[in-house]
Scaffold this active site. Structure first.
Site, PDB file in Angstrom:
ATOM      1  N   SER A 129      99.965  62.840 -26.338  1.00 22.07           N
ATOM      2  CA  SER A 129      99.459  63.366 -27.612  1.00 22.07           C
ATOM      3  C   SER A 129      99.331  64.881 -27.514  1.00 22.07           C
ATOM      4  CB  SER A 129      98.121  62.715 -27.958  1.00 22.07           C
ATOM      5  OG  SER A 129      97.747  63.022 -29.279  1.00 22.07           O
ATOM      6  N   ASN A 130      98.564  65.481 -28.375  1.00 20.92           N
ATOM      7  CA  ASN A 130      98.345  66.930 -28.336  1.00 20.92           C
ATOM      8  C   ASN A 130      96.928  67.202 -28.853  1.00 20.92           C
ATOM      9  OD1 ASN A 130      98.442  67.443 -31.348  1.00 20.92           O
ATOM     10  ND2 ASN A 130     100.435  66.470 -31.037  1.00 20.92           N
ATOM     11  N   PRO A 131      96.440  68.436 -28.692  1.00 18.07           N
ATOM     12  CA  PRO A 131      95.020  68.684 -29.013  1.00 18.07           C
ATOM     13  C   PRO A 131      94.710  68.898 -30.497  1.00 18.07           C
ATOM     14  CG  PRO A 131      95.920  70.343 -27.482  1.00 18.07           C
ATOM     15  CD  PRO A 131      97.059  69.620 -28.069  1.00 18.07           C
TER      16      PRO A 131
END
Ligand code: CTP
Length: 395
Positions: free
Chosen positions: A211-213
């Site tokens: 995923s990513n932030p």
């Protein structure tokens, strides 16, 4: 009508300035969010700390930020685009005359010039001032500009004289504000707008994902702003870490594929805003059970996800507006312009992870709005940036 609306309350230097603190509370009780700008002379009647603590926001007096290191030179523009309504109460003869002549020598008068919202002026004056020829002339002029004027009430004045010049009752000011906001039809009225927000998760096994932030804050701000401009909004979001607006229809998804499937049934929307940080890759294989570490070193083969924006660009409907985002770490304008063309989008909102005040998780942003032949820069809170972006596309 005032619930959820954004009001800039302009306070000028008359004795009725003390009543503005109560007016602010009334607007808040009606559900509005209020920011205050005061003229320097208003601060001699009421301390700006009073308004700052009531509004829970900085009070703007000067155009120039106090902090000489600050780069926030465009606060008046941000506030002008942020507001649904600008109320000047009380408005002195002096500020009225500046408004009538377009003078912009402080935050209040500059924000008037930058405002996209309706403007309600509540003149208050003592003695014969209200009836003086210049005030009469200036009131006529501002009404010709399309500004609203609420006549002052009659009664005892601070000087001890009796006459016309008092700030109207709060309920009259609120009723007028309500009427004005109710009569405004936003530029996205009757339009269907779909907004995506947040990250996606691409599961490797039941307990691990790629995923990513992304927090989803920018996408949520875009959805709220579109609703504020009158649109019927659908928000399709990944696992966000920001609260979701209660009054916007939201659909939760997990993976890029889920988001793609969810958006397909709304692909005929008038406007689609792809603010989500969609994962570009997903594992070739998703394990049914947790991968055990005793299997030793491991590697994951990835395949590309469906590029949703590119698909929407390929299937674009007549009259549809496609807005994409681009998060870059280098060559911001060049890369974002290439995305605009490659994905057949109408606009790309580009920001750089390396710019201060922009990026994942923070409440502010600093973006370039890139169109076919244009590039405009905006910065401020994510709400302000969303207001500037949509305000500039759909004016
Ligand atoms: N986007 C999308 N589907 C994907 C990846 C991205 O719809 N699978 C959209 C994003 O929502 C955004 C725009 O495309 O509006 C640009 O996303 P970005 O990640 O910056 O660009 P990419 O196309 O992924 O290119 P790169 O990773 O090479 O920068």
């Amino acid at each position: 009508m005032l619930s959820g609306k954004r009001i800039v309350l302009g306070v000028t230097g008359g004795i009725a300035a003390y009543k503005a603190a109560f007016l602010l509370r009334e607007f808040q009780k009606a559900g509005a969010e209020v920011r205050v700008t005061m003229t320097p002379s208003a601060t001699r009647f009421v301390g700006l700390e009073t308004f700052a603590s009531l509004s829970q926001h900085e009070v703007a007096v000067d155009i120039f930020p106090k902090d000489t290191q600050s780069t926030d030179w465009t606060r008046h523009i941000n506030w002008g685009e942020w507001a649904d309504l600008f109320v000047i109460a009380p408005c002195t003869a002096n500020t009225l005359s500046k408004i009538a002549s377009g003078i912009s020598d402080n935050m209040l008068t500059s924000t008037i010039l930058a405002a996209r919202s309706p403007i309600l002026i509540c003149p208050t004056m003592d003695g014969e001032m209200y009836e003086s020829p210049s005030v009469t002339e200036n009131l006529k002029k501002v009404q010709e500009f399309g500004f609203y004027v609420l006549e002052p009430a009659s009664g005892f004045l601070a000087s001890g004289l009796e006459g016309k010049g008092r700030l109207p009752e709060f309920e009259d000011i609120l009723a007028k504000a309500d009427e004005i906001i109710g009569s405004v039809e936003g530029p996205l009225a009757d339009k269907k707008v779909v907004v995506t927000a947040g990250p996606t998760r691409e599961f490797i096994d039941p307990v691990r994902f790629i995923s990513n932030p992304s927090s989803g804050k920018m996408g949520v701000a875009m959805a709220e702003e579109a609703a504020r401009l009158g649109a019927e909004v659908k928000l399709i979001h990944g696992p966000v870490s920001t609260p979701l607006p209660e009054d916007i229809h939201s659909t939760a998804v997990v993976s890029a594929q889920d988001m793609f499937e969810a958006i397909q049934s709304h692909s005929d929307a008038d406007v689609i805003i792809m603010a989500a940080a969609v994962s570009d890759f997903t594992p070739e294989e998703q394990h049914e059970h947790k991968v055990k570490k005793e299997f030793g070193e491991s590697s994951i083969s990835l395949k590309k996800t469906q590029d949703i924006l590119a698909w929407l660009g390929e299937h674009k409907k007549d009259g549809q507006t496609l807005i994409g985002f681009a998060m870059e770490t280098e060559n911001l304008i060049e890369n974002a312009t290439a995305k605009l063309e490659r994905k057949n989008a109408d606009w790309i909102v580009a920001n750089s992870l390396t710019t201060e005040g922009a990026g994942f998780g923070v409440d502010t942003n600093h973006v370039h709005l890139i169109g076919k032949n244009s590039n405009k820069e905006f910065k401020g809170t994510k709400q302000e940036v969303a207001a500037s972006v949509l305000g500039n596309i759909f004016q």
